[in-house]
Write a protein that holds these residues in place. Structure first.
Motif, PDB file in Angstrom:
ATOM      1  N   ILE A  19       0.771  -1.256   0.028  1.00  0.00           N
ATOM      2  CA  ILE A  19       0.137  -0.085  -0.102  1.00  0.00           C
ATOM      3  C   ILE A  19       0.884   1.268   0.073  1.00  0.00           C
ATOM      4  O   ILE A  19       1.614   1.452   0.951  1.00  0.00           O
ATOM      5  CB  ILE A  19      -1.087   0.122   1.380  1.00  0.00           C
ATOM      6  CG1 ILE A  19      -1.780  -1.226   1.334  1.00  0.00           C
ATOM      7  CG2 ILE A  19      -1.922   1.392   1.368  1.00  0.00           C
ATOM      8  CD1 ILE A  19      -2.627  -1.367   2.392  1.00  0.00           C
ATOM      9  N   ILE A  20       0.673   1.980  -1.243  1.00  0.00           N
ATOM     10  CA  ILE A  20       1.627   3.221  -1.077  1.00  0.00           C
ATOM     11  C   ILE A  20       0.793   4.201  -0.223  1.00  0.00           C
ATOM     12  O   ILE A  20       1.530   5.177   0.363  1.00  0.00           O
ATOM     13  CB  ILE A  20       1.543   3.777  -2.622  1.00  0.00           C
ATOM     14  CG1 ILE A  20       2.068   2.900  -3.629  1.00  0.00           C
ATOM     15  CG2 ILE A  20       2.567   5.207  -2.571  1.00  0.00           C
ATOM     16  CD1 ILE A  20       2.098   3.024  -5.064  1.00  0.00           C
ATOM     17  N   GLY A  21      -0.639   4.472  -0.358  1.00  0.00           N
ATOM     18  CA  GLY A  21      -1.106   5.294   0.559  1.00  0.00           C
ATOM     19  C   GLY A  21      -2.587   5.142  -0.077  1.00  0.00           C
ATOM     20  O   GLY A  21      -3.004   4.574  -1.004  1.00  0.00           O
ATOM     21  N   GLU A  22      -3.539   5.873   0.906  1.00  0.00           N
ATOM     22  CA  GLU A  22      -4.889   6.010   0.354  1.00  0.00           C
ATOM     23  C   GLU A  22      -5.483   7.483   1.083  1.00  0.00           C
ATOM     24  O   GLU A  22      -4.929   7.974   1.906  1.00  0.00           O
ATOM     25  CB  GLU A  22      -5.830   4.847   0.846  1.00  0.00           C
ATOM     26  CG  GLU A  22      -5.956   4.496   2.376  1.00  0.00           C
ATOM     27  CD  GLU A  22      -6.786   3.236   2.588  1.00  0.00           C
ATOM     28  OE1 GLU A  22      -7.938   3.286   2.350  1.00  0.00           O
ATOM     29  OE2 GLU A  22      -6.130   2.247   3.051  1.00  0.00           O
ATOM     30  N   VAL A  23      -6.656   7.716   0.534  1.00  0.00           N
ATOM     31  CA  VAL A  23      -7.316   8.966   1.008  1.00  0.00           C
ATOM     32  C   VAL A  23      -8.717   8.701   0.760  1.00  0.00           C
ATOM     33  O   VAL A  23      -9.305   8.268  -0.091  1.00  0.00           O
ATOM     34  CB  VAL A  23      -6.940  10.156  -0.088  1.00  0.00           C
ATOM     35  CG1 VAL A  23      -7.763  11.265   0.316  1.00  0.00           C
ATOM     36  CG2 VAL A  23      -5.524  10.474  -0.207  1.00  0.00           C
ATOM     37  N   ASN A  24      -9.407   8.910   1.858  1.00  0.00           N
ATOM     38  CA  ASN A  24     -10.784   8.596   2.246  1.00  0.00           C
ATOM     39  C   ASN A  24     -11.595  10.094   1.844  1.00  0.00           C
ATOM     40  O   ASN A  24     -11.444  10.619   2.726  1.00  0.00           O
ATOM     41  CB  ASN A  24     -11.185   7.957   3.582  1.00  0.00           C
ATOM     42  CG  ASN A  24     -10.667   6.250   3.555  1.00  0.00           C
ATOM     43  OD1 ASN A  24     -11.003   5.585   2.640  1.00  0.00           O
ATOM     44  ND2 ASN A  24      -9.494   6.160   4.222  1.00  0.00           N
ATOM     45  N   GLY A  25     -12.459  10.043   1.046  1.00  0.00           N
ATOM     46  CA  GLY A  25     -13.058  11.252   0.724  1.00  0.00           C
ATOM     47  C   GLY A  25     -14.410  11.277   1.661  1.00  0.00           C
ATOM     48  O   GLY A  25     -14.491  10.329   2.274  1.00  0.00           O
ATOM     49  N   GLN A  26     -14.688  12.554   1.920  1.00  0.00           N
ATOM     50  CA  GLN A  26     -15.835  12.456   2.941  1.00  0.00           C
ATOM     51  C   GLN A  26     -17.144  12.388   2.360  1.00  0.00           C
ATOM     52  O   GLN A  26     -18.243  12.663   2.902  1.00  0.00           O
ATOM     53  CB  GLN A  26     -15.646  13.889   3.799  1.00  0.00           C
ATOM     54  CG  GLN A  26     -14.469  13.970   4.826  1.00  0.00           C
ATOM     55  CD  GLN A  26     -14.377  15.216   5.444  1.00  0.00           C
ATOM     56  OE1 GLN A  26     -15.003  15.903   5.582  1.00  0.00           O
ATOM     57  NE2 GLN A  26     -12.946  15.410   5.889  1.00  0.00           N
ATOM     58  N   SER A  62     -13.424  17.421  -0.229  1.00  0.00           N
ATOM     59  CA  SER A  62     -14.096  17.610  -1.545  1.00  0.00           C
ATOM     60  C   SER A  62     -14.248  16.100  -2.346  1.00  0.00           C
ATOM     61  O   SER A  62     -14.596  16.284  -3.454  1.00  0.00           O
ATOM     62  CB  SER A  62     -13.411  18.589  -2.243  1.00  0.00           C
ATOM     63  OG  SER A  62     -12.832  19.749  -1.621  1.00  0.00           O
ATOM     64  N   ILE A  63     -13.599  15.156  -1.919  1.00  0.00           N
ATOM     65  CA  ILE A  63     -13.409  13.988  -2.716  1.00  0.00           C
ATOM     66  C   ILE A  63     -14.629  13.174  -2.416  1.00  0.00           C
ATOM     67  O   ILE A  63     -15.209  12.952  -1.503  1.00  0.00           O
ATOM     68  CB  ILE A  63     -12.190  13.377  -2.131  1.00  0.00           C
ATOM     69  CG1 ILE A  63     -10.982  13.957  -2.682  1.00  0.00           C
ATOM     70  CG2 ILE A  63     -12.383  11.929  -2.582  1.00  0.00           C
ATOM     71  CD1 ILE A  63      -9.401  13.411  -2.659  1.00  0.00           C
ATOM     72  N   HIS A  64     -14.947  12.582  -3.358  1.00  0.00           N
ATOM     73  CA  HIS A  64     -16.139  11.741  -3.692  1.00  0.00           C
ATOM     74  C   HIS A  64     -15.924  10.422  -3.859  1.00  0.00           C
ATOM     75  O   HIS A  64     -15.689   9.913  -4.828  1.00  0.00           O
ATOM     76  CB  HIS A  64     -17.442  12.124  -4.519  1.00  0.00           C
ATOM     77  CG  HIS A  64     -17.912  13.388  -4.465  1.00  0.00           C
ATOM     78  ND1 HIS A  64     -19.247  13.645  -4.007  1.00  0.00           N
ATOM     79  CD2 HIS A  64     -17.449  14.617  -4.416  1.00  0.00           C
ATOM     80  CE1 HIS A  64     -19.426  14.777  -3.833  1.00  0.00           C
ATOM     81  NE2 HIS A  64     -18.512  15.446  -3.987  1.00  0.00           N
ATOM     82  N   GLY A  65     -15.390   9.527  -2.618  1.00  0.00           N
ATOM     83  CA  GLY A  65     -15.027   8.168  -2.656  1.00  0.00           C
ATOM     84  C   GLY A  65     -13.641   8.047  -2.106  1.00  0.00           C
ATOM     85  O   GLY A  65     -13.312   8.982  -1.291  1.00  0.00           O
ATOM     86  N   ARG A  66     -13.033   6.925  -2.714  1.00  0.00           N
ATOM     87  CA  ARG A  66     -11.751   6.650  -1.870  1.00  0.00           C
ATOM     88  C   ARG A  66     -10.714   6.428  -2.856  1.00  0.00           C
ATOM     89  O   ARG A  66     -10.997   5.814  -3.964  1.00  0.00           O
ATOM     90  CB  ARG A  66     -11.991   5.402  -1.186  1.00  0.00           C
ATOM     91  CG  ARG A  66     -10.860   4.607  -0.422  1.00  0.00           C
ATOM     92  CD  ARG A  66     -11.377   3.466   0.207  1.00  0.00           C
ATOM     93  NE  ARG A  66     -10.349   2.752   1.099  1.00  0.00           N
ATOM     94  CZ  ARG A  66     -10.769   1.261   1.010  1.00  0.00           C
ATOM     95  NH1 ARG A  66     -11.828   0.863   0.776  1.00  0.00           N
ATOM     96  NH2 ARG A  66      -9.652   0.660   1.763  1.00  0.00           N
TER      97      ARG A  66
END
Ligand SMILES: [Zn+2]
Length: 316
Positions: A19-26, A62-66
């Protein structure tokens, strides 16, 4: 990077290394998975994913999704080789995957299969859930010239990828069996390969970064207005693809067999037009000529790999 991948005792650690990384959108939205280094001599996509993560991280509101960034064949990446024992990107056939899932880790016959098992621990719970998944498999090539996507000729794939305006190659997936995009598509999601440029070049990285952002905006994953450099990415991408065909069909693949001593003639770039009979390569049996008119794709200028070159032609 370490020279040899340490065989970590701890299964969880081995998986986490991918896993390089992840961002969870709100906000609700698709799970976008970008993977790079499925071939160990293609680490460029990893730097691209790192850059994308850096930009996305402060934008979760501002992110829709992950978004999840993954590394493919870690052992091969450490050794800077396409694969260790067998091509990891030819193992994603349903029956082989099933066998890999059923076989204990230590009993798997190759390192590359162990890598697949590790990735499945991450991917299976996502791919077989009710989340909408968009899977982007980043690659680079040994030749030069442009960038393109290998994708099924299906409306949902084509609609999304048309936003990128990069050349779309249809039909190659039928001759490249067992790629990971096949596994994702079989589960009902969008999956495609994005070939972003020559191995190890800055351009291949920039193409991947620009492509991923344009794709995420097209998906509604992130509004363009939230990305400071969006118009830069977009203009850059459009400049890079000018003059390339938009949609082409697979026509021909030169298969290299053991002991052929295949050597591609120098100077071929992706989408160079060729005519039937043109001299393209040589092996120990003599000259290899083009079997049809079209454009050359992925001429092989490295020792590992069994696909000498492809010929594609404009869609009718
Ligand atoms: Zn590759």
């Amino acid at each position: 990077m370490e020279l040899v991948r340490q065989e970590k005792e701890n299964h969880t650690e081995r998986i986490a290394d991918h896993i390089i990384g992840e961002v969870n959108g709100q906000n609700p939205g698709p799970t976008v998975i970008a993977i790079a280094g499925m071939h160990g001599n293609e680490p460029t996509g990893i730097s691209a994913i790192e850059e994308v993560l850096e930009v996305l991280s402060p934008l979760s509101e501002s992110i829709h999704g992950r978004f999840i960034g993954l590394k493919g064949n870690l052992t091969a990446l450490y050794e800077s080789t396409r694969f260790v024992d067998e091509d990891m990107n030819r193992l994603w056939v349903t029956s082989i995957l099933d066998k890999i899932r059923r076989t204990p880790y230590e009993e798997l016959s190759t390192r590359d299969r162990r890598e697949v098992k590790e990735l499945l621990s991450i991917l299976d719970p996502i791919v077989f859930s009710d989340q909408e998944v968009v899977y982007i498999d980043l690659h680079t090539f040994s030749g030069s010239g442009g960038m393109f996507s290998i994708t099924p000729d299906e409306s949902r794939h084509v609609e999304l990828l048309s936003q990128l305006k990069i050349p779309l190659i249809f039909g190659i997936q039928h001759t490249l069996i067992g790629t990971s995009m096949e596994y994702v598509e079989n589960a009902g999601h969008i999956g495609f390969a994005f070939e972003t440029g020559t191995h190890g070049t800055e351009a291949a990285k920039e193409n991947a970064v620009a492509g991923l952002f344009v794709l995420m905006v097209s998906l509604g994953f992130i509004p363009a207005t939230k990305l400071d450099k969006f118009s830069e990415y977009y203009t850059y991408l459009m400049d890079r693809i000018e003059g390339f065909p938009h949609k082409v069909d697979f026509q021909y693949k030169h298969v290299i067999e053991e002991g052929d001593e295949f050597v591609m003639n120098k100077g071929f770039k992706n989408f160079d037009p060729v005519q039937k009979g043109d001299w393209l390569a040589t092996d120990r049996h003599g000259r290899i000529t083009a079997q049809s008119d079209g454009y050359i794709l992925m001429p092989l200028y490295q020792s590992q790999g069994n696909d000498g070159f492809f010929i594609v032609r404009d869609c009718e």
